[in-house]
Design an enzyme around this catalytic site. Sequence first.
Site, PDB file in Angstrom:
ATOM      1  N   ALA A  32       0.852  -1.249  -0.289  1.00  0.00           N
ATOM      2  CA  ALA A  32      -0.079  -0.081   0.010  1.00  0.00           C
ATOM      3  C   ALA A  32       1.193   1.283  -0.115  1.00  0.00           C
ATOM      4  O   ALA A  32       0.752   2.118   0.851  1.00  0.00           O
ATOM      5  CB  ALA A  32      -0.884  -0.029   1.296  1.00  0.00           C
ATOM      6  N   GLY A  36       5.555   8.420   1.098  1.00  0.00           N
ATOM      7  CA  GLY A  36       6.559   8.289   2.283  1.00  0.00           C
ATOM      8  C   GLY A  36       7.551   6.938   1.935  1.00  0.00           C
ATOM      9  O   GLY A  36       8.760   7.239   2.415  1.00  0.00           O
ATOM     10  N   HIS A  37       6.940   5.996   1.371  1.00  0.00           N
ATOM     11  CA  HIS A  37       7.630   4.680   1.143  1.00  0.00           C
ATOM     12  C   HIS A  37       8.496   5.134   0.348  1.00  0.00           C
ATOM     13  O   HIS A  37       9.993   4.672  -0.117  1.00  0.00           O
ATOM     14  CB  HIS A  37       6.847   3.600   1.103  1.00  0.00           C
ATOM     15  CG  HIS A  37       5.811   2.980   1.765  1.00  0.00           C
ATOM     16  ND1 HIS A  37       4.517   3.475   1.765  1.00  0.00           N
ATOM     17  CD2 HIS A  37       6.040   2.326   2.906  1.00  0.00           C
ATOM     18  CE1 HIS A  37       4.098   2.584   2.663  1.00  0.00           C
ATOM     19  NE2 HIS A  37       4.926   1.855   3.515  1.00  0.00           N
TER      20      HIS A  37
END
Length: 282
Positions: A32, A36-37
Site C-alpha cells: 500500500a 513516504g515509502h
Amino acid sequence: MKRINTPAEWNPLWLSHLQKNERIGFVPTMGALHQGHLDLVQKSVQNTDITLVSIFVNPTQFNNPEDFKKYPNTLGDDLEKLESAGVDYVFVPEVNTIYPEKAELKLDFGDVERVLEGEFRPGHFNGVGVVVSKLFHFIRPHVAFFGQKDLQQVAIIKRLVRDLSFPIELEIVPTRREEDGLAMSSRNLRLNPEERIQALILIQSLEKAKRELFDGKSWLQVQKEIERDFQQVPLAKLDYFELVHPDTFESQTEFNQEKKSSICVAAYLGGIRLIDNLPIIP
C-alpha cells in the site's frame, strides 16, 4: 526490476553483488505504498548500488485480527511504483515462506516496548522484531531504511541491530506529509472524507504543543489543553499524547531544551487508528 519470492532465489544474486563490492540497500514495507515509502526508496537508490524492497503484510504484528484483514492490498500498483522509482529487486514472500512454522521466540525490548504503542498494542513489537530479524537474515543488506513516522518502531529496530550485532547501517528518513500536514500512512486510504478532515487534529496538536512549550508553558498544561482540543473533535478519540526521549521512550514530565525530546500522538478517527510524532529537540 526482478521479482523474487523466496530467499533461495535471492542467495545467488546477493553473492553476485557482494563479489562486485556493491552496497545493497533494503526497504522493508507492508505494501500500500505512498510517497513516504518512495522517499525511503529514493534514498536507497541514491546512496547504494542495489535497492531491494520487500512487500510483506506481517500477521504477527497485528494484535487486532480485523485490522490485519482490512490492511490494503495494492500489489499491482505497488510494483509499478517501485519499477518507476528504479528499484532493482522486490521481495514478495508468502506467509509460509516467512513462517514455515509458528514462531515461538519472544523478544523483549525492555521499557521501550511497554509504553505508548507497546501498551496499547501488546505483542506488536515482538512481531515487528521477529519479522525484521528474519528479513535481515534473508536479505543481508548493508543499509536498511526506515521512516521517522514510526518513531517507536525505529527505537525498537535500533535496539535490535545493536543487541543482536546485525552488521547493518540504519538510515532514518523524515516523515512525508500531505499538503495539509497529515502524515502519510497506508491507513489513510481507509478514512472517509469527514474522518480525513478531522484527522488533521493530530498534526495541529503536535505543532500547537511545540509552540506552547517554547512559549514557556509546562508540559502538564500543554497536555491537558491538547486533551481538551481532542474532545472538541467529534470523530477523534485520543489514545495518548506524550513527551518522550526519542531513543529510550522514557516519558518526560518537564520540557528541557538541553534534552532530546519528541511528542508522540495516537488517536482513532472513527474506526481507524493513526499515529504521528514531532521532534521537539532533535
